[in-house]
Design a protein around this motif. Sequence first.
Motif, PDB file in Angstrom:
ATOM      1  N   THR A   9      10.591  11.390  -3.059  1.00  0.00           N
ATOM      2  CA  THR A   9      11.509  12.105  -2.167  1.00  0.00           C
ATOM      3  C   THR A   9      12.854  11.391  -2.075  1.00  0.00           C
ATOM      4  OG1 THR A   9       9.583  12.803  -0.897  1.00  0.00           O
ATOM      5  CG2 THR A   9      11.707  13.039   0.187  1.00  0.00           C
ATOM      6  N   SER A  46       7.473  14.871  -5.652  1.00  0.00           N
ATOM      7  CA  SER A  46       7.374  14.873  -4.194  1.00  0.00           C
ATOM      8  C   SER A  46       8.557  15.667  -3.679  1.00  0.00           C
ATOM      9  CB  SER A  46       7.452  13.431  -3.675  1.00  0.00           C
ATOM     10  OG  SER A  46       6.421  12.664  -4.220  1.00  0.00           O
ATOM     11  N   GLY A  47       8.780  15.611  -2.402  1.00  0.00           N
ATOM     12  CA  GLY A  47       9.983  16.204  -1.835  1.00  0.00           C
ATOM     13  C   GLY A  47       9.739  17.445  -1.009  1.00  0.00           C
ATOM     14  N   ALA A  48       8.501  17.990  -1.043  1.00  0.00           N
ATOM     15  CA  ALA A  48       8.271  19.230  -0.293  1.00  0.00           C
ATOM     16  C   ALA A  48       8.486  18.999   1.200  1.00  0.00           C
ATOM     17  CB  ALA A  48       6.866  19.755  -0.561  1.00  0.00           C
ATOM     18  N   ILE A  49       7.843  17.969   1.728  1.00  0.00           N
ATOM     19  CA  ILE A  49       7.963  17.735   3.177  1.00  0.00           C
ATOM     20  C   ILE A  49       9.412  17.360   3.518  1.00  0.00           C
ATOM     21  CG2 ILE A  49       7.170  16.360   5.154  1.00  0.00           C
ATOM     22  CD1 ILE A  49       4.458  16.063   3.659  1.00  0.00           C
ATOM     23  N   ASN A 130       2.495  18.961  -7.538  1.00  0.00           N
ATOM     24  CA  ASN A 130       2.589  18.305  -6.229  1.00  0.00           C
ATOM     25  C   ASN A 130       1.249  18.482  -5.542  1.00  0.00           C
ATOM     26  OD1 ASN A 130       3.546  16.972  -3.959  1.00  0.00           O
ATOM     27  ND2 ASN A 130       5.069  18.530  -3.403  1.00  0.00           N
ATOM     28  N   GLU A 131       1.014  17.681  -4.520  1.00  0.00           N
ATOM     29  CA  GLU A 131      -0.197  17.897  -3.732  1.00  0.00           C
ATOM     30  C   GLU A 131      -0.017  19.193  -2.932  1.00  0.00           C
ATOM     31  OE1 GLU A 131      -1.912  14.533  -1.668  1.00  0.00           O
ATOM     32  OE2 GLU A 131      -3.787  15.644  -1.866  1.00  0.00           O
ATOM     33  N   ASP A 133       0.050  20.294  -0.007  1.00  0.00           N
ATOM     34  CA  ASP A 133       0.108  19.691   1.333  1.00  0.00           C
ATOM     35  C   ASP A 133      -0.306  20.647   2.448  1.00  0.00           C
ATOM     36  OD1 ASP A 133       1.130  17.124   0.549  1.00  0.00           O
ATOM     37  OD2 ASP A 133       3.047  18.087   0.154  1.00  0.00           O
ATOM     38  N   ASP A 144      -0.790  10.581  -1.635  1.00  0.00           N
ATOM     39  CA  ASP A 144       0.501  10.131  -2.163  1.00  0.00           C
ATOM     40  C   ASP A 144       0.592  10.496  -3.637  1.00  0.00           C
ATOM     41  OD1 ASP A 144       0.133   7.554  -4.004  1.00  0.00           O
ATOM     42  OD2 ASP A 144      -1.402   7.563  -2.469  1.00  0.00           O
ATOM     43  N   ASN A 145       1.808  10.771  -4.040  1.00  0.00           N
ATOM     44  CA  ASN A 145       1.998  11.245  -5.411  1.00  0.00           C
ATOM     45  C   ASN A 145       2.011  10.131  -6.459  1.00  0.00           C
ATOM     46  OD1 ASN A 145       1.932  13.894  -4.772  1.00  0.00           O
ATOM     47  ND2 ASN A 145       4.127  14.266  -4.937  1.00  0.00           N
ATOM     48  N   THR A 207       6.340   8.863   1.117  1.00  0.00           N
ATOM     49  CA  THR A 207       5.009   8.558   1.621  1.00  0.00           C
ATOM     50  C   THR A 207       4.484   7.211   1.132  1.00  0.00           C
ATOM     51  OG1 THR A 207       4.513  10.907   1.650  1.00  0.00           O
ATOM     52  CG2 THR A 207       2.628   9.435   1.722  1.00  0.00           C
TER      53      THR A 207
END
Length: 257
Positions: A9, A46-49, A130-131, A133, A144-145, A207
């Motif tokens: 992120t 990552s980066g979605a949240i 991505n996970e 989430d 965690d990614n 994360t």
Amino acid sequence: MRIVIKVGTSTLAHPGGLLNIKRVEQLCKVISDLKNSGHDIVLVSSGAIGMGVGKLRLKEKPADITAKQAAAAVGQCELMYTYDKLFSEYSHTVAQILITGADFENKERYTNFVNTINKLLEFSALPVINENDTVATEEIKVGDNDTISAMVAVSVNADLLILLSDIDGLFTADPHVDPNASLISVVSEIDDKIISLAGGRFSSLGTGGMITKLKAAQICTSSGCDMVIANGKNPDNLYGITEGKSIGTRFIKKQVD
Ligand code: GLU
């Protein structure tokens, strides 16, 4: 080479969570070029949240799980919209894959996951993982990614995993507090001494930390895949890393029979 690239992120977004446009544009350009030169690439992003936090104009990353999941639902759209748009400029097709820890444990789902990635690579598409989430509760999430990208690298028999982060690599001490800390360029064995160097630094939107990166290195190297931790602030470094140049910290794979 078959390369898994994980972006954190902190590489993709400004501290408030809004997209770092210049960085992401550079990243998509370099990854497109690496694909054009013949490499198979899988992106773990990552980066979605973080981007959901930015888009919803929340003051900070929420602490409660439901708000994080809601932010991820918003941010994941934004993330894929951005990748789709930027990679399209270089005529590359992206494919979204969302997974949870449980998918790795279920034989059938895991097989489907691996087969789909291999088919996408055969189609010259770019899998972006991505996970998931929004559904990943405490019991089933990987969390965690860094770890996910190592599991992906092993699943697809990657030659190299590159973790792009907000740090240049593994240091002899925490470079944020110790001016004498120096970068370790090669690690051929992840022993207790190396693990003790992980410290506990977390960025505000991301994360993982160094611990999850070392865990990823253990997973990768023991399955015959090299791993590099490098700073994501200069995506051009991906060229040098794939050419084997000394950039960041390289964890050398163990010989597997
Ligand atoms: N899946 C989380 C997200 O997209 C990130 C997890 C991580 O940073 O390792 O926000």
